[in-house]
Motif scaffolding. Structure first.
Motif: not given
Length: 206
Positions: A10-11, A30-31, A35-39, A42
């Protein structure tokens, strides 16, 4: 050359680098990036923007057990027979062994190609020619994660017809059983069997 991403990425490299440079919070990034905060977390922890390799660190067969794979490798190194000859000799002991599984196994261990016997190498001494049915028997040790096994190998010096059998112990009983197995498996008359192995020699003399 552009970046090649795996299907679920996704990145991009640029986004990952921006995450690693940014001092903003995980929620804010994330905002902003959608994308997801977990991404975000990571990629902030990583020291590279490259995808990590997936799959097992040490590729293993999905068809063969560890012992069977070790037996295949030992047989190939011991006999130096072509692929199809190895397959024909090993299938009685490993019925589910296919040509493709055998080829992949040999590739994993770097022995899918037989060594070159020509070129600038010195000429080998010519050995006496033997009639078909002259077999030589030997035993190869097979090391596995669970311990040591033994591979009996019998090969015709002329036709290169080979017979193999993997056993847990190498003693007079298993040597005798392999000799019987060889005589039953060979589709022509066996008139001579020689060996350098003490166990096999004792059974031949019995």
């Amino acid at each position: 050359m552009g970046q090649v991403r795996h299907g679920s990425a996704t990145t991009t490299h640029a986004v990952r680098a921006a995450i690693q440079r940014s001092q903003a919070s995980l929620a804010q990034l994330s905002r902003e990036l959608g994308i997801n905060p977990k991404t975000v977390a990571k990629w902030r922890k990583r020291a590279t923007v490259e995808d990590m390799k997936t799959g097992p660190s040490e590729p293993r067969s999905t068809v063969l057990t560890e012992a069977e794979e070790a037996a295949v490798v030992a047989f190939r190194r011991h006999t130096l027979l072509p692929l199809d000859d190895c397959l024909y000799a090993l299938q009685p002991s490993i019925p589910h062994l296919t040509r493709s599984a055998l080829h992949r196994c040999l590739q994993r261990h770097g022995i899918s190609r037989l060594p070159d016997v020509e070129g600038d190498k010195p000429k080998r001494q010519k050995f006496k020619r033997y009639p078909i049915g002259f077999f030589h028997i030997d035993i190869a040790e097979v090391q596995t994660g669970e311990g040591k096994l033994f591979l009996f190998v019998g090969i015709d010096r002329t036709s290169k017809f080979a017979v193999a059998q993997l056993v847990a112990t190498a003693d007079r009983k298993t040597a005798w059983e392999f000799l019987q197995h060889l005589l039953e498996a060979v589709p022509y008359q066996v008139h001579t069997v020689l060996t350098d192995n003490v166990l096999c020699r004792e059974e031949l003399a019995a």
